[in-house]
Design an enzyme around this catalytic site. Structure first.
Site, PDB file in Angstrom:
ATOM      1  N   ASN A  34       0.848  -1.189   0.000  1.00 28.74           N
ATOM      2  CA  ASN A  34       0.000   0.000   0.000  1.00 28.74           C
ATOM      3  C   ASN A  34       0.893   1.252   0.000  1.00 28.74           C
ATOM      4  O   ASN A  34       1.605   1.510   0.962  1.00 28.74           O
ATOM      5  CB  ASN A  34      -0.884  -0.048   1.255  1.00 28.74           C
ATOM      6  CG  ASN A  34      -1.815   1.142   1.361  1.00 28.74           C
ATOM      7  OD1 ASN A  34      -1.441   2.268   1.085  1.00 28.74           O
ATOM      8  ND2 ASN A  34      -3.040   0.870   1.774  1.00 28.74           N
TER       9      ASN A  34
ATOM     10  N   GLY B 115       0.265   4.399   0.330  1.00 31.73           N
ATOM     11  CA  GLY B 115      -0.053   5.358   1.398  1.00 31.73           C
ATOM     12  C   GLY B 115       0.633   4.969   2.692  1.00 31.73           C
ATOM     13  O   GLY B 115       1.244   5.801   3.379  1.00 31.73           O
TER      14      GLY B 115
ATOM     15  N   ASP C 187      -1.344  -4.414   9.827  1.00 34.44           N
ATOM     16  CA  ASP C 187      -2.716  -4.595   9.381  1.00 34.44           C
ATOM     17  C   ASP C 187      -3.538  -3.562  10.134  1.00 34.44           C
ATOM     18  O   ASP C 187      -3.401  -3.409  11.345  1.00 34.44           O
ATOM     19  CB  ASP C 187      -3.237  -6.005   9.647  1.00 34.44           C
ATOM     20  CG  ASP C 187      -4.449  -6.281   8.781  1.00 34.44           C
ATOM     21  OD1 ASP C 187      -4.294  -6.362   7.548  1.00 34.44           O
ATOM     22  OD2 ASP C 187      -5.573  -6.383   9.317  1.00 34.44           O
TER      23      ASP C 187
ATOM     24  N   PHE D 262      -4.595   8.882   2.814  1.00 34.82           N
ATOM     25  CA  PHE D 262      -5.131   7.839   1.934  1.00 34.82           C
ATOM     26  C   PHE D 262      -6.331   7.213   2.633  1.00 34.82           C
ATOM     27  O   PHE D 262      -6.689   7.584   3.759  1.00 34.82           O
ATOM     28  CB  PHE D 262      -4.046   6.785   1.628  1.00 34.82           C
ATOM     29  CG  PHE D 262      -3.633   5.978   2.842  1.00 34.82           C
ATOM     30  CD1 PHE D 262      -2.738   6.500   3.765  1.00 34.82           C
ATOM     31  CD2 PHE D 262      -4.155   4.712   3.080  1.00 34.82           C
ATOM     32  CE1 PHE D 262      -2.371   5.770   4.890  1.00 34.82           C
ATOM     33  CE2 PHE D 262      -3.780   3.965   4.194  1.00 34.82           C
ATOM     34  CZ  PHE D 262      -2.879   4.508   5.103  1.00 34.82           C
ATOM     35  N   GLY D 263      -6.924   6.232   1.976  1.00 36.02           N
ATOM     36  CA  GLY D 263      -8.015   5.452   2.581  1.00 36.02           C
ATOM     37  C   GLY D 263      -9.132   6.333   3.114  1.00 36.02           C
ATOM     38  O   GLY D 263      -9.655   7.213   2.419  1.00 36.02           O
ATOM     39  N   TYR D 264      -9.485   6.106   4.371  1.00 37.02           N
ATOM     40  CA  TYR D 264     -10.623   6.803   4.977  1.00 37.02           C
ATOM     41  C   TYR D 264     -10.223   8.130   5.629  1.00 37.02           C
ATOM     42  O   TYR D 264     -11.054   8.739   6.318  1.00 37.02           O
ATOM     43  CB  TYR D 264     -11.274   5.886   6.024  1.00 37.02           C
ATOM     44  CG  TYR D 264     -11.794   4.579   5.458  1.00 37.02           C
ATOM     45  CD1 TYR D 264     -13.041   4.505   4.844  1.00 37.02           C
ATOM     46  CD2 TYR D 264     -11.040   3.409   5.533  1.00 37.02           C
ATOM     47  CE1 TYR D 264     -13.520   3.308   4.318  1.00 37.02           C
ATOM     48  CE2 TYR D 264     -11.501   2.206   5.022  1.00 37.02           C
ATOM     49  CZ  TYR D 264     -12.738   2.166   4.413  1.00 37.02           C
ATOM     50  OH  TYR D 264     -13.209   0.976   3.896  1.00 37.02           O
TER      51      TYR D 264
ATOM     52  N   LYS E  31      -0.241  14.045  11.330  1.00 35.56           N
ATOM     53  CA  LYS E  31      -1.102  12.864  11.549  1.00 35.56           C
ATOM     54  C   LYS E  31      -0.334  11.794  12.319  1.00 35.56           C
ATOM     55  O   LYS E  31      -0.848  11.179  13.246  1.00 35.56           O
ATOM     56  CB  LYS E  31      -1.576  12.321  10.190  1.00 35.56           C
ATOM     57  CG  LYS E  31      -2.334  11.003  10.289  1.00 35.56           C
ATOM     58  CD  LYS E  31      -2.609  10.364   8.926  1.00 35.56           C
ATOM     59  CE  LYS E  31      -3.081   8.936   9.070  1.00 35.56           C
ATOM     60  NZ  LYS E  31      -3.166   8.220   7.790  1.00 35.56           N
TER      61      LYS E  31
ATOM     62  N   ARG F 249      -1.119   4.274  13.422  1.00 35.79           N
ATOM     63  CA  ARG F 249       0.109   3.737  12.818  1.00 35.79           C
ATOM     64  C   ARG F 249       1.344   4.382  13.433  1.00 35.79           C
ATOM     65  O   ARG F 249       2.330   3.701  13.727  1.00 35.79           O
ATOM     66  CB  ARG F 249       0.087   3.945  11.295  1.00 35.79           C
ATOM     67  CG  ARG F 249       1.321   3.363  10.573  1.00 35.79           C
ATOM     68  CD  ARG F 249       1.132   3.295   9.073  1.00 35.79           C
ATOM     69  NE  ARG F 249      -0.031   2.494   8.743  1.00 35.79           N
ATOM     70  CZ  ARG F 249      -1.234   3.004   8.469  1.00 35.79           C
ATOM     71  NH1 ARG F 249      -1.427   4.310   8.425  1.00 35.79           N
ATOM     72  NH2 ARG F 249      -2.264   2.217   8.230  1.00 35.79           N
TER      73      ARG F 249
HETATM   74  P1  IMP Z   1      -4.689  -3.579   4.980  1.00 35.31           P
HETATM   75  O1  IMP Z   1      -3.653  -3.224   3.963  1.00 35.31           O
HETATM   76  O2  IMP Z   1      -5.365  -4.877   4.770  1.00 35.31           O
HETATM   77  O3  IMP Z   1      -4.164  -3.406   6.385  1.00 35.31           O
HETATM   78  O4  IMP Z   1      -5.872  -2.501   4.793  1.00 35.31           O
HETATM   79  C1  IMP Z   1      -5.847  -1.292   5.412  1.00 35.31           C
HETATM   80  C2  IMP Z   1      -6.997  -0.416   4.917  1.00 35.31           C
HETATM   81  O5  IMP Z   1      -7.544   0.279   6.044  1.00 35.31           O
HETATM   82  C3  IMP Z   1      -6.507   0.671   3.963  1.00 35.31           C
HETATM   83  O6  IMP Z   1      -6.615   0.282   2.624  1.00 35.31           O
HETATM   84  C4  IMP Z   1      -7.434   1.833   4.292  1.00 35.31           C
HETATM   85  O7  IMP Z   1      -8.639   1.695   3.607  1.00 35.31           O
HETATM   86  C5  IMP Z   1      -7.696   1.644   5.777  1.00 35.31           C
HETATM   87  N1  IMP Z   1      -6.700   2.383   6.587  1.00 35.31           N
HETATM   88  C6  IMP Z   1      -5.726   1.861   7.388  1.00 35.31           C
HETATM   89  N2  IMP Z   1      -4.980   2.838   7.945  1.00 35.31           N
HETATM   90  C7  IMP Z   1      -5.492   3.990   7.473  1.00 35.31           C
HETATM   91  C8  IMP Z   1      -5.109   5.356   7.673  1.00 35.31           C
HETATM   92  O8  IMP Z   1      -4.138   5.708   8.356  1.00 35.31           O
HETATM   93  N3  IMP Z   1      -5.868   6.247   7.027  1.00 35.31           N
HETATM   94  C9  IMP Z   1      -6.925   5.921   6.234  1.00 35.31           C
HETATM   95  N4  IMP Z   1      -7.309   4.677   6.001  1.00 35.31           N
HETATM   96  C10 IMP Z   1      -6.584   3.703   6.625  1.00 35.31           C
END
Ligand code: IMP
Length: 197
Positions: A9, A11, A69, A150-152, A173, A179
């Site tokens: 990922n 981000g 994760d 990124f993400g949410y 952040k 994290r």
């Molecule tokens: P993983 O790679 O299976 O751990 O999925 C993590 C997912 O959770 C990411 O793709 C995001 O959608 C969300 N996520 C985890 N950490 C963050 C963050 O710090 N900000 C925004 N979304 C997050």
């Protein structure tokens, strides 16, 4: 010493790079694991999935590997998207799809409390050697705000900053995030237990 980071990922990897930059004087570098097919994330907890990924990738490098994760847990959705955060709107969903589904499921819902959770596992030669977890509490806004992160992040309002994580520069952040805090624990453990011995 080099520690390997098991994430695909971008981000997350950007954030790990910023965290390791703080420890530049500590003889600790971060590198990515070789490109091998990703393991299936079959765990039902963040800790189980982090351990599964760290152990899997540590069979492909000579050295310590850490894996994260993480995800968003919304109280009014009984903890969803949780471990399914990356694929909440489907296997090929992107961040916009996932955010749109969370907002749809939260339409008209008054209780908007949520938290980001991050589990980090460290492994070597297929064996789990340490794990850490942390979280950050916030509230979901009604529409995405900001283009950082990124993400949410654009949905997650962090009260002490008076802003969403999407409106917060990444260095800021990381001072308060799930994290940032879980990585701080991980790096301190690595420096104390591995680097200094
Ligand atoms: P993983 O790679 O299976 O751990 O999925 C993590 C997912 O959770 C990411 O793709 C995001 O959608 C969300 N996520 C985890 N950490 C963050 C963050 O710090 N900000 C925004 N979304 C997050």
């Amino acid at each position: 010493m080099t520690i390997y980071c098991a994430t695909t990922n971008p981000g997350k990897f950007r954030e790990f790079g910023l965290i390791f930059a703080h420890y530049a004087g500590e003889a600790l570098d971060v590198a990515t694991v070789p490109k091998v097919p990703a393991p299936e994330e079959t765990g039902t907890t963040f800790a189980a999935n982090a351990a599964l990924k760290a152990c899997y990738y540590s069979r492909h490098v000579d050295g310590f590997v850490f894996a994260d994760d993480s995800g968003l847990c919304v109280d009014a959705l009984d903890g969803a998207p949780g471990v399914y955060s990356a694929r909440y709107a489907g296997e090929n969903a992107n961040d916009e799809d996932n955010n749109a589904l969370v907002l749809r499921n939260m339409a008209g819902v008054e209780n908007r409390t949520a938290r980001f959770v991050c589990a980090i596992a460290v492994a070597r030669a297929g064996e789990l050697v340490a794990s850490f977890e942390d979280f950050v509490e916030g509230r979901l806004v009604d529409a995405p705000r900001g283009s950082h992160g990124f993400g949410y992040d654009p949905l997650f309002h962090y009260e002490p900053f008076g802003a969403t994580f999407g409106e917060t520069p990444p260095e800021r952040k990381l001072l308060v995030s799930h994290r940032g805090k879980a990585m701080e624990k991980t790096i301190c453990w690595v420096l104390e237990t591995i680097v200094k011995n």
